[in-house]
Design a protein around this motif. Structure first.
Motif: not given
Length: 180
Positions: A23, A101, A152
């Motif tokens: 990320f 993400t 996620t």
């Protein structure tokens, strides 16, 4: 170094922890947002599957719980479990997929049950091809004020002795299928 950084640096690195998530806000956008999404999703323990794999997932032993808007994508004649808690597989349609993400945004609306993505041990999320956005900021700008769930990766925790356990707070398996 901040106090927080010092505390985190002093903690031992337990075995079995999840590798760092790639990320970086400064990186350039991927040429293919779906490839970027899949890369991050897999890092988080999820799997991206082709459209043809959906019948195999929902025909597994155990019942299936699904949201009303997912029904057109499911095999004909599929029966819904009595409750999401009785189902082995939950199938829902995501509003958005976030490539940066590897997250899925699922808003609760009429005919959608927030438990679909939380209660069954296997979560299958259908995502329309055009429903991908680059960043969380773009997703939040497009979502309505409805109550939403952001998924996620698979459910996981390392609360006890730093040992990673999947499926402790929700689904232990996450599959994403692009649909048209």
């Amino acid at each position: 170094m901040t106090g927080r950084d010092a505390i985190l640096a002093a903690l031992p690195d337990p075995e079995g922890t999840t590798p760092p998530i790639p990320f970086d806000r400064e990186r350039k956008p991927a040429n293919d947002p779906w490839l970027e999404f899949e890369e991050v999703l897999v890092t988080l323990g999820g799997k991206m599957l082709p459209d043809g794999a959906l019948p195999l997932l929902v025909n597994r032993p155990g019942d299936v719980w699904f949201d009303d808007d997912a029904l057109p994508f499911l095999p004909e004649g599929i029966a819904r479990a009595a409750t999401p808690w009785d189902a082995e597989v939950g199938v829902c349609l995501a509003d958005l997929a976030i490539s940066e993400t590897g997250s899925l945004l699922i808003a609760a609306t009429s005919g959608r049950y927030r438990l679909t993505s939380l209660a069954p041990p296997v979560n299958v999320v259908l995502v329309r091809e055009a429903a991908i956005v680059a960043s969380p900021e773009e997703a939040f700008a497009r979502v309505s004020a409805a109550s939403s769930v952001i998924v996620t990766g698979t459910s996981r925790t390392a609360d006890i002795e730093g040992v990673l356990v999947r499926g402790i707070h929700g689904p232990r398996e996450l599959y994403v299928v692009r649909v048209r």
